[in-house]
Motif scaffolding. Structure first.
Motif, mmCIF file in Angstrom:
data_model
loop_
_atom_site.group_PDB
_atom_site.id
_atom_site.type_symbol
_atom_site.label_atom_id
_atom_site.label_comp_id
_atom_site.label_asym_id
_atom_site.label_seq_id
_atom_site.Cartn_x
_atom_site.Cartn_y
_atom_site.Cartn_z
ATOM 1 N N MET A 1 -8.902 7.223 -0.697
ATOM 2 C CA MET A 1 -8.122 5.992 -0.601
ATOM 3 C C MET A 1 -6.720 6.368 -0.173
ATOM 4 S SD MET A 1 -8.815 3.588 -3.915
ATOM 5 C CE MET A 1 -9.410 4.761 -5.115
ATOM 6 N N LYS A 2 -6.024 5.392 0.381
ATOM 7 C CA LYS A 2 -4.612 5.576 0.683
ATOM 8 C C LYS A 2 -3.846 4.425 0.055
ATOM 9 C CE LYS A 2 -4.046 9.276 3.226
ATOM 10 N NZ LYS A 2 -3.350 10.394 2.645
ATOM 11 N N PHE A 3 -2.596 4.683 -0.259
ATOM 12 C CA PHE A 3 -1.714 3.631 -0.744
ATOM 13 C C PHE A 3 -1.470 2.685 0.424
ATOM 14 C CE2 PHE A 3 2.293 1.954 -2.517
ATOM 15 C CZ PHE A 3 1.859 1.690 -3.807
ATOM 16 N N PRO A 4 -1.411 1.371 0.174
ATOM 17 C CA PRO A 4 -1.253 0.419 1.290
ATOM 18 C C PRO A 4 -0.034 0.712 2.166
ATOM 19 C CG PRO A 4 -1.711 -0.744 -0.765
ATOM 20 C CD PRO A 4 -1.476 0.702 -1.117
ATOM 21 N N ASP A 5 -0.241 0.634 3.484
ATOM 22 C CA ASP A 5 0.847 0.834 4.446
ATOM 23 C C ASP A 5 1.589 -0.454 4.738
ATOM 24 O OD1 ASP A 5 0.769 3.578 4.985
ATOM 25 O OD2 ASP A 5 -0.894 3.321 6.388
ATOM 26 N N LEU A 6 0.875 -1.569 4.674
ATOM 27 C CA LEU A 6 1.499 -2.854 4.984
ATOM 28 C C LEU A 6 2.320 -3.340 3.804
ATOM 29 C CD1 LEU A 6 -1.541 -4.591 6.725
ATOM 30 C CD2 LEU A 6 0.417 -3.479 7.808
ATOM 31 N N GLN B 1 -11.071 2.401 -8.763
ATOM 32 C CA GLN B 1 -11.623 1.796 -7.555
ATOM 33 C C GLN B 1 -10.505 1.265 -6.647
ATOM 34 O OE1 GLN B 1 -15.056 1.601 -6.808
ATOM 35 N NE2 GLN B 1 -15.100 3.049 -8.499
ATOM 36 N N HIS B 2 -9.263 1.533 -7.026
ATOM 37 C CA HIS B 2 -8.102 0.985 -6.325
ATOM 38 C C HIS B 2 -7.032 2.053 -6.193
ATOM 39 C CE1 HIS B 2 -10.008 -2.851 -7.120
ATOM 40 N NE2 HIS B 2 -10.201 -2.405 -8.345
#
Length: 175
Positions: free
Chosen positions: A4-9, A61-62
């Motif tokens: 997973m990646k931390f949100p970019d937007l 999961q997040h």
């Protein structure tokens, strides 16, 4: 391992977990948030065992933002520097982002370097919790911000007047 990646937007909706019950939300399939901040300082202060936190992070999961806030900037637990560094490094493989106070980047240099090496997002936070930030503080914070890839400057500032709000908005507009 979870990829997973931390949100970019941005902006994103960030939920904050400070209780054992809140940790259980990490394993849910859906949440009303884009990512979850796990406040280890608050969890340990509430006597949640580190093993419980670690298990929840492994079952997540997040995307997770891990924070070990210091008392001077609103944290719930006094840290020994060595303990704080070791906990960040121990839990780093189980999170997508970390939050370090801008004021502690020199002391936490090994953690910052490892997070950047492994591609985690780094949130460098600055806090003016007792009184509104001054223009000089905003200038110092933006100068100290390390403009590396996947690095975000976060400012938490008290607003008591229209002028305080304008200064905070100017920071956002100008940077």
């Amino acid at each position: 391992a979870i990829s997973m990646k931390f949100p970019d937007l941005h902006p994103i909706i960030l939920g904050t977990v400070t209780t054992a019950e809140g940790l259980r939300a990490l394993a849910r399939k859906s949440l009303p948030a884009d990512a979850i901040e796990v406040r280890l300082d608050a969890l340990l202060a509430a006597k949640v065992p580190l093993a419980t936190v670690e298990a929840a992070l492994k079952a997540r999961q997040h995307p997770v933002l891990l924070t070990l806030r210091i008392p001077a900037e609103g944290g719930h637990r006094p840290w020994k520097l060595k303990e704080r560094r070791e906990l960040y490094l121990r839990l780093l493989p189980h999170v997508e982002a970390i939050d370090l106070e801008l004021a502690t980047t020199r002391a936490m240099a090994p953690v910052l370097a490892e997070a950047q090496r492994t591609g985690e997002t780094v949130v460098l936070s600055a806090h003016a919790l007792k009184r509104p930030a001054t223009p000089a503080q905003f200038t110092n914070w933006t100068k100290a911000h390390d403009h590396q890839p996947r690095t975000i400057l976060k400012v938490a500032a008290q607003i008591k007047s229209w002028r305080d709000l304008q200064q905070l908005a100017a920071l956002l507009v100008n940077h």
